[in-house]
Write a protein that holds these residues in place. Sequence first.
Motif, PDB file in Angstrom:
ATOM      1  N   LYS A  97       0.827  -1.212   0.000  1.00  0.00           N
ATOM      2  CA  LYS A  97       0.000   0.000   0.000  1.00  0.00           C
ATOM      3  C   LYS A  97       0.862   1.263   0.000  1.00  0.00           C
ATOM      4  O   LYS A  97       1.995   1.249   0.514  1.00  0.00           O
ATOM      5  N   PHE A 278     -10.385   2.801  -4.821  1.00  0.00           N
ATOM      6  CA  PHE A 278      -9.018   2.375  -5.147  1.00  0.00           C
ATOM      7  C   PHE A 278      -8.076   2.417  -3.942  1.00  0.00           C
ATOM      8  O   PHE A 278      -6.883   2.146  -4.072  1.00  0.00           O
ATOM      9  N   ALA A 281      -5.626  -0.487  -3.217  1.00  0.00           N
ATOM     10  CA  ALA A 281      -5.807  -1.167  -4.503  1.00  0.00           C
ATOM     11  C   ALA A 281      -7.069  -2.034  -4.496  1.00  0.00           C
ATOM     12  O   ALA A 281      -7.117  -3.105  -5.107  1.00  0.00           O
ATOM     13  N   THR A 314      -0.125   4.453 -10.654  1.00  0.00           N
ATOM     14  CA  THR A 314       0.263   3.258  -9.897  1.00  0.00           C
ATOM     15  C   THR A 314       1.791   3.242  -9.778  1.00  0.00           C
ATOM     16  O   THR A 314       2.490   3.734 -10.659  1.00  0.00           O
ATOM     17  N   MET A 324      -1.554   4.566  -6.175  1.00  0.00           N
ATOM     18  CA  MET A 324      -2.075   3.227  -5.882  1.00  0.00           C
ATOM     19  C   MET A 324      -0.916   2.239  -6.014  1.00  0.00           C
ATOM     20  O   MET A 324      -0.161   2.293  -6.985  1.00  0.00           O
ATOM     21  N   PRO A 387      -8.814  -3.672  -7.688  1.00  0.00           N
ATOM     22  CA  PRO A 387      -9.190  -2.331  -8.172  1.00  0.00           C
ATOM     23  C   PRO A 387     -10.165  -2.343  -9.355  1.00  0.00           C
ATOM     24  O   PRO A 387      -9.859  -1.823 -10.418  1.00  0.00           O
TER      25      PRO A 387
END
Length: 478
Positions: A97, A278, A281, A314, A324, A387
């Motif tokens: 995370k 989100f 995730a 991401t 994310m 997600p």
Amino acid sequence: MSDYSARLGLYIGGEWRGTEGREAQAVHDPATGAVLGRLPLATTADLDDALAAAERGFRTWRATPAAERAAVLDRAAALVRERAAELARIATLEQGKIAAEAKTEPGYAVTLLEWHAAEAQRIYGRVLERPTGTRSLVLQQPIGPVAAFCAWNFPIVNVVRKIAPALAAGCSVILKPSEETPGSAVEIFRILEEAGLPGDVAQCVFGVPDTVSRHLLASPVTRKLSFTGSVPVGKHLARLAADTMMKTTMELGGHGPVIVFDDCDLDRTIELLVGHKFRNAGQVCVAPTRFHVQAGIYDRFAKAFAERAQAIRTGSGLAADSQMGPLANPRRVSAMEQMIADAEAQGARLLAGGARTGDPAANFFQPTVVADVPMAAKVMSEEPFGPIALLHPFETEEEAIAEANRLPYGLGAYAFTENGRRQNRIADAIEAGMVAINGVRLSWADAPFGGWKDSGFGSEDGPEGVAAHLVTKAVHVS
Ligand code: NAD
């Protein structure tokens, strides 16, 4: 991370046990696939030692005054606060995370520890006076040693959520955290040790999950089971617990329905929901999953939601600009791929994401939005735990409620509407343990957190979570 690896261990009877003479399992960084460390797995002798320690620990701890139990929890809270940054870093390293989310874990752990410290001192019985000269006492006593098993999605909070109510109630514990995120649990146990928890009261073991749970649940020492994880594993454990009539708390999966009415504050609703969907995730038991959006605002909602999802960056949870992180393990990435392929084959429209991304050795998957998902698609009934946001239009309130209650799950549910009467109708009609209206937060230390139907039974947190660790005794004195 040799330091990470060196700290891993089993904590039994107040002592740490390492990999010597035991099988060990690799722990991976989900953002790179690299091995972070080697985790010792408990042998049968370790589990027997843990049971014997928990039995001794229960005798000590139940006889410890509530104020002293509270003082240990308060000292642990202070240590978690002091080490918050390091705890958060470990959670990111092993679970993936992003740092901003990881920081909230020690923060919430402190709240849970402090609230349970106070609640330990609010466990009351009652006295019933009778004109016949008999006085009845209703006592609340700690149930006994607790076996607790928890998942990897909140490596710090899940652990504290199991330990705090048990210790508040006067129970001893054997906890098996996830083997995929052991470092956070180990640090929490080191903190409990430093906070002065007597050595036999809480044990931390790792192992082959099914072997550990069968062994602990078959023992007459164990009097309570608390589990956080998937529905199939929860049902399996409930069956094992039935053999010894064990009290259980089951915090299982969900398939969070979200009902978005055309009278909501649309911009605020989208903003809140994208962030909530989100977060971690999507690996959250109460994650919003099925977005039922009223027909008149469906297209606007879909466009804005997909644009925002697409803009999410991401990347490694340790990188400052990541919004994310990766999924926690490769199993989740394959699950996402299969669910999206099935939904598309059934006619769903992909609006954003839909594929893995980044380093193939890591577990990144794009923030994904799918519209017009037919009910027949697997993902409309099975928990994605990742997600993926599923959009589906509705016309009437009745239709939306029926759809929200369609599945055998009943954990977290959400509704957005400015109509006060409708808010009340929704609050009454939704079959779920937790409902948020015009907001997304479902977790508070003083409120029960738990599900209905296949999502489990019993609650964690709040007075209900402590009561789940107590047994009632009526004593009639004449
Ligand atoms: P899983 O059910 O195999 O594992 C979940 C956790 O349970 C793990 O930590 C594992 O160590 C433990 N576990 C598994 N089998 C066990 C057993 N026989 N005895 C004791 N503990 C056992 O699932 P997974 O693949 O790791 O995760 C995916 C699924 O888990 C998701 O679909 C989601 O439903 C569920 N999940 C739910 C939560 C939650 O907060 N309710 C959290 C994480 C995962």
